[in-house]
Structure formats: structure tokens, C-alpha cells
Scaffold this motif. Sequence first.
Motif, PDB file in Angstrom:
ATOM      1  N   SER A  50       0.916  -1.092  -0.159  1.00 31.08           N
ATOM      2  CA  SER A  50      -0.046   0.042  -0.096  1.00 31.08           C
ATOM      3  C   SER A  50       0.849   1.315  -0.044  1.00 31.08           C
ATOM      4  O   SER A  50       0.393   2.343  -0.811  1.00 31.08           O
ATOM      5  N   SER A  51       1.872   1.112   0.738  1.00 35.98           N
ATOM      6  CA  SER A  51       3.156   2.340   0.655  1.00 35.98           C
ATOM      7  C   SER A  51       3.539   2.578  -0.671  1.00 35.98           C
ATOM      8  O   SER A  51       3.616   3.940  -1.233  1.00 35.98           O
ATOM      9  N   ARG A  52       3.879   1.722  -1.378  1.00 30.89           N
ATOM     10  CA  ARG A  52       4.125   1.639  -2.903  1.00 30.89           C
ATOM     11  C   ARG A  52       3.011   2.312  -3.647  1.00 30.89           C
ATOM     12  O   ARG A  52       3.382   3.035  -4.554  1.00 30.89           O
ATOM     13  N   LEU A  53       1.760   1.932  -3.379  1.00 24.09           N
ATOM     14  CA  LEU A  53       0.795   2.456  -4.265  1.00 24.09           C
ATOM     15  C   LEU A  53       0.589   4.041  -3.940  1.00 24.09           C
ATOM     16  O   LEU A  53       0.371   4.841  -4.961  1.00 24.09           O
ATOM     17  N   LEU A  54       0.802   4.441  -2.741  1.00 21.12           N
ATOM     18  CA  LEU A  54       0.516   5.669  -2.547  1.00 21.12           C
ATOM     19  C   LEU A  54       1.783   6.481  -2.837  1.00 21.12           C
ATOM     20  O   LEU A  54       1.493   7.663  -3.300  1.00 21.12           O
TER      21      LEU A  54
END
Length: 326
Positions: free
Chosen positions: A201-205
Motif C-alpha cells: 500500500s505504501s508503494r501504491l501511495l
Amino acid sequence: MATTSREPRDSDVYDEAVRGTCDDASLCKRYAVSIGYWKDPYIEYFVRQPKERKAPEISRGYYARVQGVNQLLMAFLKKTEGNCQIINLGAGMDTLFWKLKGENLLPKKYFEVDFPSIAARKIHNIKSKPPLSKPIMESHSGESLLIDAHSMDSSRYAIISADLRELPKLEESLKKCNMDPQLPTLLIAECVLIYMTPEHSSRLLQWASSTFLAAMFINYEQVNMADRFGQIMIENLQSRQCNLVGVEDCRTLETQRARFLANGWETASAMDMMKVYSCLPPADVKRIEALEFLDEKELLEQLMQHYCLCWATKDACSLGLADIGL
């Protein structure tokens, strides 16, 4: 929606369980619409009427979710004067494209992203039901509309099959459908990030904050998950093979905000759904509270305190996105 990396067979079971949450949400929304909580003339073409009654606190929770997201969305459309694009991540059977088309509020382009099996179901419904296909054709201009079993691309609306863990493929698919990184962009995720590991999710954000010049991200999902009520929620989903692998970021409103600020977003705000509910137009809240008798107000409050809306912005174009709130 999205998931975590694990052994192939385990991953398949887990992904299937996450896909099942799409059906749960769609049925709850369909029931709430049938009772009169809000109007949605399109949901009946995607979801059958539930056989069993839903508890009033569930319907009120969905009402707060739909209205809260809608208020933030409308504020974004107003700030950008519609000169923008919307990317709905894990869109499921969402009907927002048709609502915006009906209200003459379509952005330059509206994208939906979900698992191939969910995208295929949605496309099948669109192809077989004129009330869904006609608005798409009315908004389409230029060359022939591109459509296959798992994707669709018209000039104003696209459905993309993708896994949110695989960002290069996601970006490639979006660009093939004419995503424009220069356009102000609204990203929406409802009960999606919690099914991704914090790393994914951090990579997506980070991808979203670094891709678009001006953007807003609306995230609806669980919060305050470290207490006993949160643990019961986790256990209930685990019993259905649905592990909340991203729950670490859902401990508090502060951890919800922090994940955005740590990944390139300039501002981040968060409210639990009880607070969101208190910000909605009082006359409409009074109307929906008269629809069904609510026996256990404490249960409603507990549920609402364990879900939140978080919204984050970055604004290199000085559009005033940081001023958006409830």
C-alpha cells in the motif's frame, strides 16, 4: 482490490476471499437503496435484491460512507471545475460513473480498476443491459469503443483489470486508456488498502503522489483496530479466509494520516465515521433516521468508530485542494 504476496495456493484463496467482500458491500448498498437511504437507479442492474433484511446500523453506516465520499468528491470536482480524472481503485460494482453522467458532472475521464473476474462481471452487465451501456455510448466520441472480456475503454470511461500490487502493469494499463499525469486526479479506495501489506500500500501511495502533479486520495476503511471490538472484526474476517494484512496502518486516525504524509502527500486528514455522520446535512440525517427503528445506538457508534474517511492532497497546480474538507 488488492492483496499480499504469499504461497500461490494461499494467495488464490485469499484473493478469492477479498473478491467476496465486493459482493457483501454491493448487497448492503442495494438493500439500503431499496429502503430509501439514498437514490441509485443503477445498482439494480448489478446486484440482486438481498433476500434477508440488513440491520439498520449497517445501512446507516453505508449511508455515512456514501455521503461522506460524495461530499469530498463534489468538492474536488468544484475545485477543478471538472477538468480532472477519477481513478476508482477496487471499484467493484460501483455506479459512480452513471451518477456523475446523470448529473452532468463527468470528469474528463473516469477509470475503474479491479480484479479480472470482477471487471469481467461488470462488463458483462454493461453489455447486456441498455440502461448501463447507453450512458457510456452517449458520452463516447471518436473511434469505436474498445471492449473485451476483462477491459473496456471509451473516451470518458474505462474498466481496467489489474492487481494493485503490480504497479508497472497498472500504470501501463492506465496509460493505454489515456490516463493523463498532467490532469488533476482524484483516487478513491474503499476498503482496499487494508487488504494489502503495508509495503504494497505504501508503494501504491508513493506511486500516486509521484505520478500526478495535483491529486487527492480518498480512503475509506477500518480504524481503531487494536481494541477488543476491532479484534472481533478481524476474527470474523479471518474465519472467511480474509486476513486484514494491512491492519497495522489502521490502528488509529494518526497512523492513517501518517502513511500518506510518509509517501509524498502534502496534507492528510482523517475522521472516524461517527464524526463524518455528524458533519452530514442535518435534514437528510433526520430523514434517514426515520426510515427504520434503531434499537442499539451503542452498536452503531461502535461500528462507526471503527471505520474512517482519510483524504490526502498534493497540489503543484495551486488549485486549493488542501482546503477540501467535510
